[in-house]
Design an enzyme around this catalytic site. Structure first.
Site, PDB file in Angstrom:
ATOM      1  N   SER A   7      36.133 -44.016 -19.177  1.00  0.00           N
ATOM      2  CA  SER A   7      35.066 -44.994 -19.772  1.00  0.00           C
ATOM      3  C   SER A   7      35.500 -45.062 -21.572  1.00  0.00           C
ATOM      4  O   SER A   7      35.102 -45.903 -21.991  1.00  0.00           O
ATOM      5  CB  SER A   7      33.691 -44.144 -19.763  1.00  0.00           C
ATOM      6  OG  SER A   7      33.531 -42.956 -20.440  1.00  0.00           O
ATOM      7  N   TRP A  64      38.025 -47.749 -21.724  1.00  0.00           N
ATOM      8  CA  TRP A  64      37.299 -49.120 -21.576  1.00  0.00           C
ATOM      9  C   TRP A  64      36.735 -49.425 -22.891  1.00  0.00           C
ATOM     10  O   TRP A  64      36.802 -50.805 -23.112  1.00  0.00           O
ATOM     11  CB  TRP A  64      35.722 -49.045 -20.570  1.00  0.00           C
ATOM     12  CG  TRP A  64      35.295 -50.053 -20.607  1.00  0.00           C
ATOM     13  CD1 TRP A  64      35.209 -51.055 -19.576  1.00  0.00           C
ATOM     14  CD2 TRP A  64      34.068 -50.375 -21.218  1.00  0.00           C
ATOM     15  NE1 TRP A  64      34.342 -52.028 -19.763  1.00  0.00           N
ATOM     16  CE2 TRP A  64      33.731 -51.442 -20.711  1.00  0.00           C
ATOM     17  CE3 TRP A  64      33.278 -49.901 -22.138  1.00  0.00           C
ATOM     18  CZ2 TRP A  64      32.536 -52.173 -21.277  1.00  0.00           C
ATOM     19  CZ3 TRP A  64      32.257 -50.398 -22.627  1.00  0.00           C
ATOM     20  CH2 TRP A  64      31.833 -51.581 -22.307  1.00  0.00           C
ATOM     21  N   HIS A  65      36.224 -48.487 -23.972  1.00  0.00           N
ATOM     22  CA  HIS A  65      35.892 -48.985 -24.904  1.00  0.00           C
ATOM     23  C   HIS A  65      36.980 -49.664 -26.046  1.00  0.00           C
ATOM     24  O   HIS A  65      36.762 -50.424 -26.846  1.00  0.00           O
ATOM     25  CB  HIS A  65      35.374 -47.769 -25.895  1.00  0.00           C
ATOM     26  CG  HIS A  65      34.023 -47.433 -25.276  1.00  0.00           C
ATOM     27  ND1 HIS A  65      33.496 -46.583 -24.266  1.00  0.00           N
ATOM     28  CD2 HIS A  65      32.831 -47.950 -25.682  1.00  0.00           C
ATOM     29  CE1 HIS A  65      32.469 -46.514 -24.144  1.00  0.00           C
ATOM     30  NE2 HIS A  65      31.885 -47.420 -25.157  1.00  0.00           N
ATOM     31  N   GLY A  66      38.517 -49.292 -25.608  1.00  0.00           N
ATOM     32  CA  GLY A  66      39.460 -50.027 -26.341  1.00  0.00           C
ATOM     33  C   GLY A  66      40.701 -49.211 -25.849  1.00  0.00           C
ATOM     34  O   GLY A  66      40.945 -48.368 -25.362  1.00  0.00           O
ATOM     35  N   PHE A 107      34.908 -54.605 -26.897  1.00  0.00           N
ATOM     36  CA  PHE A 107      34.955 -53.776 -25.871  1.00  0.00           C
ATOM     37  C   PHE A 107      35.067 -54.753 -24.528  1.00  0.00           C
ATOM     38  O   PHE A 107      34.797 -55.958 -24.481  1.00  0.00           O
ATOM     39  CB  PHE A 107      34.124 -52.742 -25.763  1.00  0.00           C
ATOM     40  CG  PHE A 107      34.065 -51.800 -27.036  1.00  0.00           C
ATOM     41  CD1 PHE A 107      35.337 -51.547 -27.694  1.00  0.00           C
ATOM     42  CD2 PHE A 107      32.915 -51.714 -27.597  1.00  0.00           C
ATOM     43  CE1 PHE A 107      35.398 -51.154 -28.518  1.00  0.00           C
ATOM     44  CE2 PHE A 107      32.897 -51.073 -28.706  1.00  0.00           C
ATOM     45  CZ  PHE A 107      34.033 -50.557 -29.299  1.00  0.00           C
TER      46      PHE A 107
END
Lengths: 671, 489
Positions: free
Chosen positions: B336, B339-341, B489
């Site tokens: 996760s 996933w943000h970057g 994102f």
């Protein structure tokens, strides 16, 4: 919920209307609002193309355009600014800082004070140091060359508000305060002996003793300080030239309840919804003292908007016979604020050599930037011919183009302006200008400009050439240049081929009398006090002058008629058919007679084109009546024949005969 | 197009709703679909074809998958559908990052770098990819039947309120609403009020704070910076005093919450105006007493997605060993984070969150219980604030340097008068972040967000909303345009 459906429907409809309101305002503009102050490069209107859309350029442009042009844009921003100002004393304008006690400062002035200019402008203190050292050297050379031609160069660093009033500043980040560009330039110029005053320390001292504020709290420029600054400039000019100039007698300050113009540029930039509270404003009354030995030199000012704050307080007509102003490098104002042209049009060398004084002033923060390179420009123009300048610019531009990838740097115009900039920044790129000694080379055009200056100094020659230019519909400046060329090349002079009537001579004489003598101080002051009307004083002054001439040359004493003559050209322009049609339409629209409309328009034009000689309505009415009588007379063949006969019999100028008859008719009409 | 832009607020939104409400019910979905495509195409015209092709392919694949009986083929088709969604996400989002790392490793061993043209990231890909995965997996698991109409499925994926920054709506939650929904006046008005609340959060709080955070820490996206600008930021961080550092990181913690929660409110509000009920995305995350609770309250739809489609398939907590359970937890948070970057700082951020979650399960939760409610809220908040350093500063060395500066204890004198707008906004942000610690706060929140308004409530809310909307428009145009953080994102 059903019982609420009525009110919900109303609220929903109101929401919809409110959401659509900006769209309606944008397209139909039912309301008008005060425009936002300050300059912003207007966003270009986007034009749709698939390519632009695909790359996102269209969307980007459209968003930028809409951001500036949606309905209610200006009032919404004012409301927000007012709220943030009231709540937090902050502003979204990066150029303005709201400091203690409601004092406003230009952000750069604060950075200058705290030594953080370099970190913002991206130029290190060392670079500023080198640049200023270079500029000082250029000024030294320029000054020496100008002195050869009897022209005086003066340089000033303007006072910075933050240095004069630091007690109103909040705490700010502190940078390198050991280097101050203004102090450094002052030292360098003193070393070279270039006339210079750094006004900041002087204003700092004066601030303690002066009873009123030298700067307004909401403005970035000097207020009453401008009066003292100009006084010191005049004294310095006197010392340099040895001439006696007009003295300023500064009285005791008096309160001003309504300024002729708004002096709160920083407040304007805040773009608030309602005006801020101002401190009581005071101004100094000024008297202009002069005598028959007083000179009125010609001056060329180059600098910033501080200039306007001087001209609002001091009458430059009383001090200088001609003064021009180059605002940065952008706009060139000739004598009055109304006459201006783009700055890049002017012939720098010509302007340098045709004035008695060249006054260059810069403000402190400006010294940290690298624009407006007057010292380099001056030196190059004085020493290098235009052809050589072009050749060198081309050479440098070519080197720039070669150094860059042509595909990424395809804009050749940019290369040329960059080359020009580099040369002005460092004139020593010209081999002839290298070293610390005064260059020996000169721009060959100097000789011609000096001859032209000599021609202008000779009144008869000047009148002859002006009349020639007017008669032949030529450009006056070009005519003078041509005559100078003729002198230098031993060609037949234009003045020998000019038909010059007494009428023309008289006309020019009156014009010059109005220009030159209307502000002859002692007379003017007496008149002003008598009439309590400056405009009347000007006219009275002109009448006095003309009367003196009448005594010498036996001219008629009707000065008002002379004014009517000056209006003649304007009226003639109006009497052309298309103008008459337009006037007639305007008169019908305003429901006034054509004659009244005609008169109003002439008055309006006269007043707008002759800013400093705005005529009193009574005087103008008289002048206009006289003019109308003359026109009628000229249309009557019999009357004109009789006048021509008198002209021949008495051997007097036609103008005088005409004026006498008109006066006679006017007097009899009244009876 | 973003919600807090003039184009959306002054042109798209009024025109869209005018036409939408005028049209007969049957035509509304088609118009919404068309408007959504226009909305997306405005900001990312070059990716609209990718989006449409992937949606169409996925729709038919899932329909085929639903029809086939053979489990292996079914599984294969499910795999292909997910591979398309995740593959696109991986290619566009992690392609540059992967190549960058491969080349770094290659150069480490003296190899030549591979040629690679940098790819642009289509906005919202992280969100719509996940939505299509939920559709595929829910259909595969027989949670729901596939859509009959391509237009309905396309609408589910591209519906503009939630297209580019969520909430991640599960297919099963919205399928019925797409087919049949009702929008009463109260929904339209309350949706508008919710939208304005979100706009205020974004424009009046997040943007104001964000402007100052950027001034201290530089822009949030380091990809666009030159080497000199990066060096400048590094110098800034290395020399920052502890007072400014703490203010900056607290400010960022509030900024990211109000930015993202603001967007979610706007999305939920817009949905409600059309009769949709999107799931809530935030439930006062900063009043959490533990990190686990924080992740239940923060970006709820994403947490639910990770739980249902990653954590459970990995075995969840029903695994043989404790170690495996903690690994599963940690791994989910690691992903996760990623996933943000596509950067290592996000990996570290995710890994740290995973470690704190595991610590929670092991001892931290008990420790917090002993501390009491209020202290544990602030202790948890402090952990969140500190881990945000890795989220905000996109280079691990700089993040670490920044943390060192936080604890250098070289406090510079603090002057409230220096920037009252920022500090007042931060106080307002703190107030609303911790408002629901009290029961009164909770009651007020329920009343504002979740209760149907009476006549008086509507009138008050209408007046306040209109004034706030006008004020936001002024703020938006006076202080410049700033895009949402979560678009990246």
């Amino acid at each position: 919920m059903k019982k609420n459906s009525g009110i919900l429907l109303i609220l929903f409809c109101m929401t919809a209307v409110l959401l659509f309101a900006p769209l309606i305002q944008q397209n139909l503009k039912p309301f008008t609002f005060k425009k936002l102050s300050g300059y912003l490069e207007p966003a270009p209107k986007p034009s749709f193309s698939y390519e632009a859309y695909k790359t996102g350029k269209y969307q980007h442009l459209a968003e930028g355009f809409l951001k500036e042009n949606f309905g209610f844009h200006d009032p919404l921003i004012r409301i927000y600014n007012q709220c943030t100002y009231d709540l937090f004393k902050t502003t979204s304008n990066k150029d303005v800082a709201i400091e203690k006690d409601g004092w406003l400062y230009h952000t750069e002035s604060i950075r200058h004070y705290f030594g953080t200019m370099g970190s913002i402008s991206g130029i290190s203190n060392q670079q500023v140091h080198d640049n200023l050292a270079n500029q000082a050297l250029c000024l030294y050379k320029t000054n020496a060359i100008l002195q050869e031609y009897g022209i005086h160069l003066l340089t000033f660093t303007l006072p910075t508000k933050s240095f004069v009033y630091p007690e109103h500043l909040r705490k700010h980040p502190i940078g390198d305060t050991t280097f101050n560009a203004a102090t450094f330039l002052e030292k360098q110029l003193a070393l070279y002996g270039v006339p210079h005053i750094n006004m900041t320390p002087w204003f700092q001292q004066m601030q303690d003793t002066c009873p009123i504020s030298l700067f307004y709290s909401k403005d970035s420029h000097w207020a009453s300080g401008a009066v003292f600054a100009m006084d010191s400039v005049l004294r310095y000019m006197e010392r340099l030239s040895g001439q006696q100039l007009t003295q300023l007698q500064i009285g005791t300050p008096y309160p001003v309840y309504k300024l002729t113009r708004h002096e709160a540029d920083l407040e304007d930039l805040l773009n608030l919804a309602r005006p801020l509270k101002h401190e009581p404003l005071y101004e100094y009354p000024i008297h202009y003292l002069s005598n028959k030995y007083t000179q009125r030199p010609t001056v060329w000012f180059l600098g910033t908007s501080f200039y306007w704050r001087i001209t609002r307080r001091i009458n430059f007509d009383a001090l200088f016979s001609s003064r021009d102003f180059l605002y940065y490098t952008s706009i060139y104002y000739t004598n009055r604020e109304q006459d201006y042209q783009p700055g890049y049009h002017i012939d720098l060398l010509h302007e340098l050599l045709t004035h008695d004084f060249v006054v260059l002033f810069k403000d402190g923060p400006q010294l940290y930037h690298q624009g407006a390179l007057f010292p380099g420009k001056f030196l190059i123009n004085l020493c290098i011919s235009e052809e050589r300048q072009k050749e060198k610019i081309n050479f440098v531009a070519d080197s720039i183009i070669q150094a860059w990838d042509p595909q990424t740097y395809a804009d050749s115009i940019k290369c040329y302006s960059q080359a020009e900039f580099l040369l002005q920044q460092n004139p020593e790129m010209f081999e002839e200008l290298r070293g610390d000694s005064i260059p020996t080379c000169r721009n060959p055009r100097i000789e011609q400009i000096l001859v032209e200056k000599k021609i202008r100094a000779d009144r008869t020659w000047r009148f002859l050439l002006t009349a020639k230019a007017n008669n032949d519909s030529l450009d006056v400046q070009k005519t003078f240049e041509k005559e100078a060329y003729n002198v230098l090349n031993n060609k037949e002079l234009l003045r020998n081929h000019t038909f010059f009537t007494t009428y023309d001579y008289f006309d020019l004489l009156v014009k010059e009398a109005l220009d030159d003598n209307c502000w002859h101080s002692d007379l003017c002051i007496t008149k002003s006090e008598q009439t309590r009307n400056v405009i009347n004083a000007i006219i009275e002054q002109a009448i006095d002058t003309v009367e003196k001439r009448i005594q010498q040359h036996a001219y008629d004493n009707d000065t008002l008629m002379m004014m009517a003559c000056a209006m003649d050209k304007i009226v003639k322009g109006f009497e052309k058919e298309p103008n008459l049609v337009a006037l007639r339409e305007k008169a019908v629209k305003k429901q006034i007679s054509l004659d009244k409309m005609f008169r109003d328009d002439v008055v309006w034009i006269f007043n707008t084109t002759n800013y400093d000689r705005r005529l009193h309505d009574d005087v103008l009415t008289q002048a206009f009546a006289n003019y109308r009588t003359e026109r009628k007379m000229r249309n009557q063949q019999q009357a004109m024949e009789s006048i021509m006969q008198k002209h021949q019999d008495l051997n007097m100028p036609l103008r005088i005969i005409l004026n006498r008859d008109i006066k006679w008719i006017q007097d009899h009409k009244q009876q | 197009m973003v919600f807090s832009s003039n184009v959306f607020l002054l042109y798209f939104m009024p025109v869209f709703f005018l036409v939408y409400f005028i049209l007969p019910k049957k035509a509304r979905n088609y118009f919404l679909l068309l408007a959504s495509l226009v909305f997306y195409a405005w900001g990312a015209p070059e990716f609209i074809i990718h989006l449409i092709v992937s949606v169409v392919a996925n729709f038919y694949l899932v329909r085929w998958m639903n029809k086939v009986e053979k489990p292996r083929l079914k599984k294969l088709l499910c795999g292909i559908s997910i591979a398309i969604s995740i593959g696109l996400l991986f290619y566009f989002k992690y392609g540059n990052f992967t190549m960058q790392n491969i080349n770094a490793v290659a150069s480490w061993f003296g190899g030549q770098p591979l040629q690679w043209t940098k790819i642009l990231l289509p906005i919202g890909i992280s969100f719509f990819s996940f939505q299509s995965v939920t559709y595929t997996l829910d259909t595969y698991r027989k949670v729901n039947e596939p859509m009959d109409k391509l237009s309905d499925y396309m609408l589910y994926i591209v519906m503009f309120p939630q297209l580019i920054a969520g909430p991640i709506v599960r297919y099963c939650d919205i399928a019925d609403q797409i087919r049949n929904r009702e929008s009463l006046y109260t929904d339209r008005l309350q949706g508008f009020y919710r939208f304005v609340i979100g706009l205020c959060k974004k424009v009046l709080i997040a943007d104001v704070i964000g402007f100052q955070v950027d001034a201290v820490l530089g822009p949030s996206n380091y990809d666009v910076l030159t080497t000199e600008q990066l060096a400048d930021i590094a110098t800034k961080i290395a020399t920052i005093d502890s007072t400014t550092a703490w203010i900056a990181i607290f400010a960022f913690t509030f900024q990211i919450y109000f930015d993202f929660a603001g967007y979610s409110d706007m999305a939920i509000g817009l949905g409600r105006m059309m009769g949709f009920r999107f799931p809530e995305n935030f439930d006062n995350p900063y009043v959490s007493t533990t990190i686990s609770e924080f992740w239940r309250r923060w970006h709820q739809t994403f947490s639910v997605f990770i739980k249902n489609y990653l954590y459970f398939p990995l075995g969840g907590s029903r695994v043989k060993t404790e170690a495996r359970k903690y690994f599963n937890l940690w791994f989910c948070f690691l992903l996760s984070g990623l996933w943000h970057g596509a950067a290592w700082n996000f990996v570290v951020y995710g890994a740290l969150q995973g470690i704190f979650i595991c610590a929670d399960k092991l001892f931290l939760k008990k420790f917090n219980e002993r501390l009491g409610r209020i202290p544990s809220v602030f202790f948890t908040f402090l952990i969140i604030v500190l881990t945000r350093c890795f989220f905000r500063i996109e280079r691990i060395d700089l993040s670490w340097m920044f943390i060192k500066r936080l604890f250098a204890f070289d406090f510079a004198p603090f002057h409230f008068g220096d920037n009252p707008h920022l500090y007042v906004t931060m106080l307002v942000a703190a107030f609303f972040s911790f408002f629901t610690l009290s029961k009164f706060g909770l009651r007020v929140q329920d009343k504002v967000y979740f209760t149907d308004y009476g006549k008086r409530g509507h009138i008050i809310a209408f007046v306040v909303s209109i004034l706030a909307f006008v004020f936001c428009l002024g703020a938006l145009n006076a202080s410049g345009f700033s895009p949402f953080i979560y678009f990246r994102f």
